[in-house]
Design a protein around this motif. Structure first.
Motif, PDB file in Angstrom:
ATOM      1  N   ASP A 164       0.906  -1.157   0.239  1.00 44.32           N
ATOM      2  CA  ASP A 164       0.054  -0.055   0.063  1.00 44.32           C
ATOM      3  C   ASP A 164       0.912   1.469   0.084  1.00 44.32           C
ATOM      4  OD1 ASP A 164      -0.876   0.895   3.653  1.00 44.32           O
ATOM      5  OD2 ASP A 164       0.962   0.293   2.558  1.00 44.32           O
ATOM      6  N   GLN A 165       0.136   2.321   0.182  1.00 43.59           N
ATOM      7  CA  GLN A 165       0.878   3.694   0.012  1.00 43.59           C
ATOM      8  C   GLN A 165       2.143   3.867   0.959  1.00 43.59           C
ATOM      9  OE1 GLN A 165      -2.013   6.671  -0.431  1.00 43.59           O
ATOM     10  NE2 GLN A 165      -0.748   7.663  -1.402  1.00 43.59           N
ATOM     11  N   SER A 166       1.820   3.276   2.437  1.00 37.39           N
ATOM     12  CA  SER A 166       2.960   3.307   3.334  1.00 37.39           C
ATOM     13  C   SER A 166       3.992   2.615   2.990  1.00 37.39           C
ATOM     14  CB  SER A 166       2.349   3.313   4.723  1.00 37.39           C
ATOM     15  OG  SER A 166       1.957   1.936   4.712  1.00 37.39           O
ATOM     16  N   ARG A 169       2.147  -2.415   4.415  1.00 34.53           N
ATOM     17  CA  ARG A 169       0.985  -3.314   4.418  1.00 34.53           C
ATOM     18  C   ARG A 169       0.995  -3.990   3.158  1.00 34.53           C
ATOM     19  NH1 ARG A 169      -4.757  -3.364   6.269  1.00 34.53           N
ATOM     20  NH2 ARG A 169      -5.035  -5.665   5.941  1.00 34.53           N
ATOM     21  N   LEU A 170       1.064  -5.415   3.254  1.00 35.89           N
ATOM     22  CA  LEU A 170       1.335  -6.328   1.958  1.00 35.89           C
ATOM     23  C   LEU A 170       0.009  -6.867   1.504  1.00 35.89           C
ATOM     24  CD1 LEU A 170       3.208  -7.935   0.634  1.00 35.89           C
ATOM     25  CD2 LEU A 170       3.117  -9.790   2.417  1.00 35.89           C
ATOM     26  N   LEU A 171      -0.417  -6.145   0.310  1.00 33.64           N
ATOM     27  CA  LEU A 171      -1.606  -6.451  -0.303  1.00 33.64           C
ATOM     28  C   LEU A 171      -1.726  -7.404  -1.270  1.00 33.64           C
ATOM     29  CD1 LEU A 171      -2.424  -2.508  -1.016  1.00 33.64           C
ATOM     30  CD2 LEU A 171      -3.240  -4.010   0.901  1.00 33.64           C
ATOM     31  N   PHE A 172      -0.584  -7.740  -2.011  1.00 31.75           N
ATOM     32  CA  PHE A 172      -0.705  -8.832  -3.175  1.00 31.75           C
ATOM     33  C   PHE A 172       0.667  -9.465  -3.253  1.00 31.75           C
ATOM     34  CE2 PHE A 172      -2.268 -10.415  -6.916  1.00 31.75           C
ATOM     35  CZ  PHE A 172      -1.362 -10.401  -7.783  1.00 31.75           C
ATOM     36  N   MET A 173       0.700 -10.791  -3.323  1.00 32.50           N
ATOM     37  CA  MET A 173       1.581 -11.476  -3.737  1.00 32.50           C
ATOM     38  C   MET A 173       1.590 -12.571  -4.645  1.00 32.50           C
ATOM     39  SD  MET A 173       4.024 -13.542  -1.045  1.00 32.50           S
ATOM     40  CE  MET A 173       4.978 -12.040  -0.195  1.00 32.50           C
ATOM     41  N   ALA A 174       2.394 -12.654  -5.605  1.00 31.19           N
ATOM     42  CA  ALA A 174       2.145 -13.716  -6.534  1.00 31.19           C
ATOM     43  C   ALA A 174       3.479 -14.072  -7.171  1.00 31.19           C
ATOM     44  CB  ALA A 174       0.789 -13.668  -7.408  1.00 31.19           C
ATOM     45  N   ASN A 175       3.626 -15.229  -7.589  1.00 31.56           N
ATOM     46  CA  ASN A 175       4.929 -15.506  -8.678  1.00 31.56           C
ATOM     47  C   ASN A 175       4.434 -15.632  -9.938  1.00 31.56           C
ATOM     48  OD1 ASN A 175       6.868 -17.347  -9.852  1.00 31.56           O
ATOM     49  ND2 ASN A 175       7.875 -17.018  -7.883  1.00 31.56           N
ATOM     50  N   GLU A 176       5.200 -15.135 -10.767  1.00 32.08           N
ATOM     51  CA  GLU A 176       4.813 -15.098 -12.208  1.00 32.08           C
ATOM     52  C   GLU A 176       4.576 -16.462 -12.511  1.00 32.08           C
ATOM     53  OE1 GLU A 176       8.335 -13.493 -14.286  1.00 32.08           O
ATOM     54  OE2 GLU A 176       7.477 -13.570 -16.333  1.00 32.08           O
ATOM     55  N   ALA A 177       5.065 -17.674 -11.797  1.00 26.82           N
ATOM     56  CA  ALA A 177       4.536 -18.806 -12.547  1.00 26.82           C
ATOM     57  C   ALA A 177       3.069 -19.190 -12.405  1.00 26.82           C
ATOM     58  CB  ALA A 177       5.319 -20.028 -11.571  1.00 26.82           C
ATOM     59  N   ASP A 178       2.616 -18.436 -11.196  1.00 25.73           N
ATOM     60  CA  ASP A 178       1.180 -18.725 -10.897  1.00 25.73           C
ATOM     61  C   ASP A 178       0.264 -17.916 -11.723  1.00 25.73           C
ATOM     62  OD1 ASP A 178       2.107 -19.027  -7.416  1.00 25.73           O
ATOM     63  OD2 ASP A 178       1.969 -20.572  -9.137  1.00 25.73           O
ATOM     64  N   LYS A 192     -10.552  -0.785  -1.217  1.00 25.78           N
ATOM     65  CA  LYS A 192     -10.082  -0.431   0.167  1.00 25.78           C
ATOM     66  C   LYS A 192      -8.726   0.243   0.185  1.00 25.78           C
ATOM     67  CE  LYS A 192     -12.226  -4.124   2.639  1.00 25.78           C
ATOM     68  NZ  LYS A 192     -12.147  -5.511   2.921  1.00 25.78           N
ATOM     69  N   HIS A 193      -7.722  -0.010  -1.051  1.00 27.36           N
ATOM     70  CA  HIS A 193      -6.664   0.383  -1.150  1.00 27.36           C
ATOM     71  C   HIS A 193      -6.440   1.161  -2.405  1.00 27.36           C
ATOM     72  CE1 HIS A 193      -5.110  -0.931   2.868  1.00 27.36           C
ATOM     73  NE2 HIS A 193      -5.710  -2.057   2.574  1.00 27.36           N
ATOM     74  N   PRO A 194      -6.958   2.169  -2.726  1.00 26.80           N
ATOM     75  CA  PRO A 194      -6.688   2.639  -3.995  1.00 26.80           C
ATOM     76  C   PRO A 194      -5.419   2.558  -4.832  1.00 26.80           C
ATOM     77  CG  PRO A 194      -7.827   4.284  -2.837  1.00 26.80           C
ATOM     78  CD  PRO A 194      -7.738   3.253  -1.853  1.00 26.80           C
ATOM     79  N   ARG A 195      -4.406   3.010  -3.905  1.00 17.56           N
ATOM     80  CA  ARG A 195      -3.040   3.069  -4.502  1.00 17.56           C
ATOM     81  C   ARG A 195      -2.353   2.065  -3.996  1.00 17.56           C
ATOM     82  NH1 ARG A 195      -0.890   8.504  -5.495  1.00 17.56           N
ATOM     83  NH2 ARG A 195      -2.662   9.781  -6.382  1.00 17.56           N
ATOM     84  N   SER A 287      -9.760   5.407  20.122  1.00 18.66           N
ATOM     85  CA  SER A 287      -8.754   5.906  19.687  1.00 18.66           C
ATOM     86  C   SER A 287      -9.155   6.733  18.405  1.00 18.66           C
ATOM     87  CB  SER A 287      -7.684   5.068  19.489  1.00 18.66           C
ATOM     88  OG  SER A 287      -6.591   5.329  18.632  1.00 18.66           O
ATOM     89  N   CYS A 288      -8.430   7.833  18.191  1.00 21.20           N
ATOM     90  CA  CYS A 288      -8.828   8.538  17.041  1.00 21.20           C
ATOM     91  C   CYS A 288      -7.851   8.542  15.813  1.00 21.20           C
ATOM     92  CB  CYS A 288      -9.038   9.990  17.198  1.00 21.20           C
ATOM     93  SG  CYS A 288      -7.601  10.522  18.421  1.00 21.20           S
ATOM     94  N   TRP A 289      -7.425   7.197  15.728  1.00 24.05           N
ATOM     95  CA  TRP A 289      -6.453   6.960  14.781  1.00 24.05           C
ATOM     96  C   TRP A 289      -7.002   5.870  13.638  1.00 24.05           C
ATOM     97  CZ3 TRP A 289      -4.281   2.187  13.122  1.00 24.05           C
ATOM     98  CH2 TRP A 289      -3.235   2.184  12.410  1.00 24.05           C
ATOM     99  N   ASN A 290      -6.546   6.061  12.541  1.00 26.15           N
ATOM    100  CA  ASN A 290      -6.928   5.050  11.229  1.00 26.15           C
ATOM    101  C   ASN A 290      -5.755   5.145  10.400  1.00 26.15           C
ATOM    102  OD1 ASN A 290      -8.526   4.254   9.252  1.00 26.15           O
ATOM    103  ND2 ASN A 290     -10.073   5.199   9.835  1.00 26.15           N
ATOM    104  N   ASP A 291      -5.915   3.888   9.928  1.00 26.78           N
ATOM    105  CA  ASP A 291      -4.613   3.728   9.007  1.00 26.78           C
ATOM    106  C   ASP A 291      -4.744   4.074   7.638  1.00 26.78           C
ATOM    107  OD1 ASP A 291      -5.018   0.371   7.645  1.00 26.78           O
ATOM    108  OD2 ASP A 291      -6.399   1.801   8.487  1.00 26.78           O
ATOM    109  N   HIS A 292      -5.863   4.712   7.427  1.00 23.97           N
ATOM    110  CA  HIS A 292      -6.166   5.161   5.974  1.00 23.97           C
ATOM    111  C   HIS A 292      -6.953   6.345   6.052  1.00 23.97           C
ATOM    112  CE1 HIS A 292      -9.619   2.653   6.644  1.00 23.97           C
ATOM    113  NE2 HIS A 292     -10.151   3.311   5.720  1.00 23.97           N
ATOM    114  N   ARG A 293      -7.137   7.050   4.956  1.00 24.40           N
ATOM    115  CA  ARG A 293      -8.238   8.122   5.275  1.00 24.40           C
ATOM    116  C   ARG A 293      -8.798   8.377   3.831  1.00 24.40           C
ATOM    117  NH1 ARG A 293      -6.918  13.180   3.618  1.00 24.40           N
ATOM    118  NH2 ARG A 293      -4.801  13.455   2.954  1.00 24.40           N
TER     119      ARG A 293
END
Lengths: 446, 504
Positions: A164-166, A169-178, A192-195, A287-293
C-alpha cells in the motif's frame, strides 16, 4: 515469552549442486563460518536465548563437531527430519507444532543480513499483525560465476509484490509462474486500497514473524507444505476475504468447526479472535487513529488478519542459494564479522601481501611471496610460495602448491592444486586434484 | 554573651524560615515566585548546586562577622538534619534563574516531577540510573528544542524505544512492549483509549504472572509493574487518566490480603479492572451523554473540536471520543442539530471524528482552527472534551482548545466541557509552559506539490519546530462541566476530588 525462533536448516541447496555435492548447504563456509552461523548470530545479537533448529542428521553431526558452532551461546534445540526432501518448510513447522507456545520467528539458514530486526518485529507488534516479513531490494551480481560458461539467463521467475501507500502493508503477492494471463487484482482490494505499488525487484529474505494461530492452522491443514510458496499467498489473500471479516459470535464459530470436514476456513475464523477482543475493540473505538483516510471504514477496514512487510533499501541482505550469491556473500562477509580478518593461529610469512578484505582461517600456513587479495581462505589450508590468489574462495584443508595463479575460483575442501596451475573462474570440488601446470578457464572439476 | 547572641539570631532565622515556607507552599506551582524572598535566608539545599552558597552571603555585604558565623552554623545544622531526607527540590525551569528553593526544614517536601526538569543534568542522571536499575533503555531527546520548552522531553517517532530492547523481550511483558509501541506511533491516542489499552495490557500481565516463592503477591506484583510503567512513560509521557488508573490498580493490588490464594487474587484483580473500565469509562460516557442530551436542543449548531474521544458535535474541537459518543447518542434520540468540526494540524484528528459522525448521518461542517472566529457567529454551543481537569478548575486539553474557548467567550457562546471523573487530577497549573508534552517536530513537515520546505530544518540555526500537545483553559471561559456525577461548574473540581478521596 514473546517470540520463538525457528531456523530452517534442512534445505538441500538445489540451486547450487556443485557446492552442496559434498557439504550440506547449512554448513558451507561463508567468511570461514558455516552458513547457518550467520542467521544464528543475528538472532543472538538481537537477544534471543533459544532457537529451534530444524535440520537433517548429517548437518546435526557436522554441527556438533564444528568449532565455530560452539561459539553460539544460545540454546539450540535441534530437531531432525528426514532428508528425502519431501518435507516443505510448512511441513516442518507442523512437525514441531508441539514445541511452539507463542508467536514464531522463522528464519532460513541461508540468510545473511544486517537488518535491524526490530523494524520487522515492531510491525508485527504494533499492528497486531498475523504476518510480518522482510524483503530487500535485489542486488545484481556482477562477478563472473566460476564454472559457468557464459551468462546464465535468469531462469528465475519474478515475484510480484503489492504494497500500500505507506509501503508497509502487504496487499498482493504472487509469483510469475502462478499468473496465467496476467495479474488480476480483486475489486475489493482496490476499493480499500486505491493506491497500490507493485514491485518486482525484491528479494524475499525468508524471515517471517507468524502468529501462533497460524501454526495451529497449519496443523489442521495438511495440504500446505511450503511457507513461501503456499502459506504466504494464502494469508495475503485471506486479508480481504469476506469470511474473515464478518464478525461472528463465538458460538457460531464453534458450531461450524463441528459441522464441516474441511476445517480450513473455520479454523481461520477462530484464528484471529482473541480472548480480550471486546476490550481491544473498545480501545480502538476510542482511539482517533486510522490507518487510511478517504473512505468511511474504520481502521484496518475492520479486517482482523493483517500482513506487513518491511522493505530494506539499505544494508546487506543476501540469500545464499545460488553460486553467485555465495561468492558475493563471501566477499562481504568480512564486513559483517567483528572478528579480525586474520585468525591469530594462522602462520603468515612476512613477505606475503594480503589485501584488507581477505579472511584467513585458523591454522593456515601462508608462505613467502604470496599475494592474497579479496579472498577467503579456510582453516588448515596451506599456501606455498609465489602463489597469487585473487577474488577466490578457498575452503578448508586445501593445499595450493607453488607458483599457482588462482583468480575468481571456488575451491572446495581438501583439494590439491598442483604447482604452477593457472585457474580462472573455476570450480574445484572436494578432494579434487588439479594437475601441475594445468591451465583452466571456467571449468568445473569434480 | 556570644552564645546568647547566636541563639537569638538562630531563633530569628527560624522564624523567617517558617514564614518563607508558608509562602512557598502556597505559591508552590507558580514558577515566578521567590525572587522577592529576603536574600538573608540561609538556604540549606539538598540540591548540590554549589554556586548558591556564594550568593547568600554576598547579598548582604553589611553583615557582621558574628551574623555570618551564626548563619553558617544554622546552615550546617539544617544540612545535617536534611541529610536524612531525600527530597530533591528542583528549580522552576522556564526562566532558568536560580531561585532560593524551599529549605529542607519545611515539613512537606514538594517534588517537581522529573519530566519537567529535562534541562537539569542531575535529574536526568538520576532518571538514567533508575532506568538502568529497572533494565529499561533510556530514550534520548531529538532535535533542537525551543528554549521556552527546553525543560521537556522531545522524542522522535523514528527512533522507537524497541531499538534498544532485545527482541523477545524478557524484561518487559510483550503486551506492554506492544502497548508502548502503539503509544509512541500514535496508533492508540486519546486519553480514554490509552487508559483502556493500558488496563487491557495490565490484565494480560496479571494473567501471566506467577508469584515467586517467598514473595507476597500484593508487594511483588506492584514491584513488577514499576518497570513497565517507566517503560510506557519513556514511550510516551503518561496522561492524567492513565495515572489515576495506575494508582487505582496499585491500591487494589496492595489491598489483597496475604492469605488469599494466587488464583483467587488474580481473578479478583481482573474483575476489578473490568469493573473500573465499565464504571469509569463506559457507564460514565452513558451518563454524560444523558446529561448532555438535555442541553442539546433542536436546531442547535454545535462546534466540536475533535480531540476528545467522544465528540459531541455542536462545535467540537479537536476530537474527543466522549463528545463523539454524545453526539451520536443525541442523534439517535432524534434531536435535530448540526455539527461543525474544528480541526488542527499536525494531527488532523478531526478527520477521523468527522468520519464517525458522518457515518451516523449527522450533518457536519469541517473547518480548520484558523476559521473559528469566522464560523462562531453561527454556533449555538461549544462542546469540548478534556484530557484532564486540574484541581484549580483549569481544563487541560489538546492544544487549540483554550483558543476556541476564548473566541467562544468573546462571542458569548456557551462552552461545555465533557469529562469523566476519573480524569480529575490533583495537579494545579495556570499556564501551558510548566508541564506539557512535546511531540515529534518532524510531524510538522509536510510535502506539497512534491516540495518539502522544512526537510532540512535542523540545519537552519535560527529555526526551531515546536509541536505542542496540550494546553490549559482557564475556568472563566468554561461555562459548565458535564461529568458522570452531574453538571458542575469548573471550580467544583476540588470538591469532587475531595469527595472521591473520602470515598476511597
Amino acid at each position: 515469552m514473546e517470540l520463538q525462533a525457528v531456523l530452517m536448516a534442512a534445505g538441500g541447496g538445489s540451486r547450487m549442486p556443485d557446492l552442496t555435492y559434498n557439504t550440506p548447504k547449512p554448513m558451507l563456509p561463508v567468511g570461514n563460518k558455516p552458513l547457518m552461523w550467520h542467521p544464528l548470530n543475528l538472532l543472538e545479537r538481537v537477544g534471543f536465548e533459544e532457537v529451534i533448529v530444524i535440520t537433517t542428521k548429517e548437518v546435526q553431526k557436522m554441527m556438533s563437531t564444528d568449532p565455530k558452532m560452539k561459539d553460539v551461546k544460545m540454546k539450540l534445540d535441534v530437531v531432525c527430519i528426514q532428508e528425502d526432501g519431501d518435507m516443505g518448510t510448512a511441513d516442518a513447522l507442523r512437525h514441531i507444532q508441539q514445541k511452539i507456545k507463542t508467536d514464531v520467528l522463522v528464519v532460513s539458514c541461508d540468510l545473511i543480513t544486517d537488518v535491524a530486526l526490530h523494524e520487522v518485529v515492531d510491525l508485527f507488534r504494533a499492528h497486531n499483525a498475523t504476518l510480518a516479513m522482510l524483503m530487500s531490494k535485489a542486488h545484481d551480481f556482477t562477478e563472473t560465476v566460476p564454472g559457468q560458461k557464459g551468462k546464465k539467463k535468469t531462469g528465475e521467475q519474478r515475484d510480484f509484490v503489492g504494497v500500500d501507500q505507506s509501503g508497509k502493508r502487504l496487499l498482493f503477492m504472487a509469483n510469475e509462474a502462478d499468473l496465467e494471463d496476467g495479474l488480476s487484482i480483486r475489486k475489493s482490494i482496490m476499493r480499500k486500497h486505491p493506491r497500490m505499488h507493485i514491485k518486482t525487484g525484491l528479494v524475499d529474505a525468508h524471515l517471517y514473524c507468524l502468529k501462533k494461530a497460524v501454526v495451529d492452522f497449519l496443523a489442521d491443514n495438511k495440504s500446505i507444505s511450503s511457507i513461501r510458496g503456499e502459506l504466504l499467498p494464502y494469508l495475503v489473500r485471506k486479508q480481504f476475504s469476506k469470511t474473515t471479516n464478518c464478525p461472528k459470535s463465538k458460538d457460531d464459530a464453534d458450531d461450524q468447526t463441528q459441522k464441516t470436514a474441511d476445517g480450513s476456513t473455520n479454523s481461520t475464523e477462530l484464528l484471529i479472535c482473541s480472548r480480550d477482543e471486546p476490550l481491544l475493540q473498545l480501545a480502538q473505538e476510542r482511539s482517533c487513529w486510522n490507518d487510511h483516510r478517504g473512505d468511511m471504514s474504520e481502521a484496518y477496514h475492520g479486517g482482523k488478519l493483517r500482513c506487513y512487510v518491511h522493505i530494506m533499501d539499505q544494508g546487506l541482505c543476501y540469500r545464499v542459494n545460488t553460486l553467485a550469491a555465495y561468492i558475493e556473500a563471501n566477499r562481504l562477509a568480512s564486513k559483517l564479522l567483528e572478528e579480525p580478518a586474520v585468525h591469530p593461529s594462522a602462520v603468515i610469512s612476512e613477505r606475503c601481501q594480503m589485501g584488507p578484505d581477505s579472511i584467513i582461517g585458523a591454522q593456515c600456513q601462508v608462505a613467502d611471496k604470496t599475494s592474497i587479495k579479496r579472498s577467503t581462505i579456510g582453516n588448515s589450508t596451506t599456501v606455498k610460495e609465489k602463489v597469487k590468489v585473487t577474488n577466490s574462495i578457498i575452503m578448508h584443508g586445501v593445499t595450493i602448491e607453488e607458483g599457482c595463479n588462482i583468480h575468481g575460483c571456488v575451491i572446495c575442501s581438501n583439494a590439491v592444486i598442483g604447482r604452477g596451475a593457472d585457474l580462472k573462474y573455476c570450480l574445484v570440488g572436494n578432494g579434487q586434484q588439479i594437475e601441475a601446470e594445468g591451465k583452466h578457464r571456467l571449468v568445473s572439476r569434480f | 554573651k556570644e552564645e546568647k547572641q547566636r541563639l537569638r539570631k538562630e531563633k530569628k532565622q527560624q522564624k523567617k524560615n517558617k514564614e518563607k515556607n508558608d509562602e512557598k507552599t502556597s505559591h508552590e506551582e507558580q514558577p515566578a515566585g521567590s525572587a522577592s524572598q529576603p536574600p538573608a535566608q540561609p538556604s540549606p539545599k539538598a540540591v548540590p548546586v554549589p554556586a548558591s552558597e556564594a550568593p547568600a552571603p554576598a547579598d548582604k555585604p553589611a553583615k557582621s562577622k558574628a551574623d555570618l558565623k551564626a548563619e553558617r552554623r544554622a546552615r550546617q545544622e539544617a544540612e545535617r538534619a536534611s541529610k536524612g531526607k531525600k527530597g530533591d527540590v528542583g528549580q522552576p525551569a522556564p526562566t532558568g534563574k536560580l531561585k532560593a528553593p524551599p529549605s529542607e526544614l519545611q515539613p512537606v517536601v514538594k517534588r517537581l516531577p522529573e519530566h519537567v526538569q529535562v534541562d537539569n543534568p542531575e535529574v536526568v542522571k538520576k532518571l538514567a540510573k533508575k532506568l538502568e536499575r529497572q533494565q529499561i533503555p533510556l530514550r534520548s531527546d531529538y532535535g533542537y528544542k525551543v528554549s521556552l520548552f527546553s525543560h521537556l522531553h522531545q522524542y522522535s517517532r523514528k527512533a522507537p524505544l524497541t531499538q534498544q530492547l532485545g527482541i523477545p523481550s524478557t524484561v518487559i511483558h510483550p503486551a506492554i512492549v506492544r502497548l508502548g509501541l502503539q503509544y509512541s506511533q500514535g496508533i492508540v491516542a486519546g486519553s480514554n483509549a490509552r487508559s483502556v489499552a493500558l488496563l487491557h495490557a495490565f490484565q494480560q500481565v496479571i494473567r501471566d504472572y506467577t508469584t515467586p516463592p517467598n514473595e507476597e503477591l500484593s508487594r511483588d506484583l506492584v514491584n513488577k509493574l514499576k518497570p513497565y510503567i517507566s517503560f510506557l512513560n519513556q514511550c510516551r509521557p503518561l496522561s492524567a487518566s492513565m495515572g489515576n488508573a495506575i494508582k487505582y490498580i496499585k491500591k487494589e493490588i496492595s489491598n489483597i490480603p496475604s492469605q488469599c490464594k494466587e488464583e483467587e487474587a488474580k481473578i479478583k484483580l481482573l474483575n476489578c479492572i473490568e469493573r473500573y473500565i465499565n464504571e469509569k469509562i463506559v457507564l460514565a460516557a452513558k451518563a454524560i451523554a444523558k446529561y448532555s442530551i438535555e442541553k442539546i436542543s433542536d436546531g442547535d449548531v454545535i462546534l466540536f473540536p475533535p480531540n476528545c474521544s467522544f465528540n459531541v458535535t455542536i462545535s467540537t474541537s479537536i476530537s474527543s471520543s466522549l463528545v463523539n459518543h454524545i453526539l451520536c447518542e443525541a442523534f439517535e434520540k432524534k434531536r435535530k442539530f448540526r455539527v461543525i468540526v474544528v480541526d488542527s494540524r499536525p494531527r488532523l484528528e478531526g478527520r477521523e471524528a468527522l468520519r464517525r459522525l458522518v457515518q451516523k448521518g449527522i450533518s457536519c461542517t469541517y473547518v480548520l482552527i484558523s476559521a473559528v472566529s469566522y464560523i462562531l457567529p453561527e454556533v449555538s454551543k461549544v462542546f469540548l472534551g478534556a484530557h484532564a481537569l486540574l484541581a484549580n478548575g483549569y481544563v487541560m486539553s489538546r492544544v487549540g482548545t483554550s483558543q476556541i474557548a476564548l473566541v467562544a467567550k468573546a462571542f458569548n457562546v456557551p462552552v461545555l466541557v465533557c469529562c469523566e471523573t476519573y480524569k480529575f487530577c490533583e495537579r494545579v497549573q495556570t499556564d501551558s509552559f510548566v508541564s506539557n508534552e512535546l511531540d515529534d517536530p518532524d510531524d510538522l513537515i509536510v510535502t506539497r506539490k512534491g516540495k518539502t520546505q522544512l526537510e532540512h530544518w535542523q540545519k537552519v540555526p535560527s529555526l526551531g519546530l515546536l509541536n505542542l500537545v496540550y494546553d490549559v483553559t482557564p475556568p472563566d471561559f468554561v461555562d459548565l462541566v458535564i461529568t458522570d456525577l452531574g453538571m458542575i461548574p469548573c471550580t467544583s473540581v476540588p470538591v469532587v476530588l475531595r469527595v472521591k478521596n473520602v470515598d476511597q
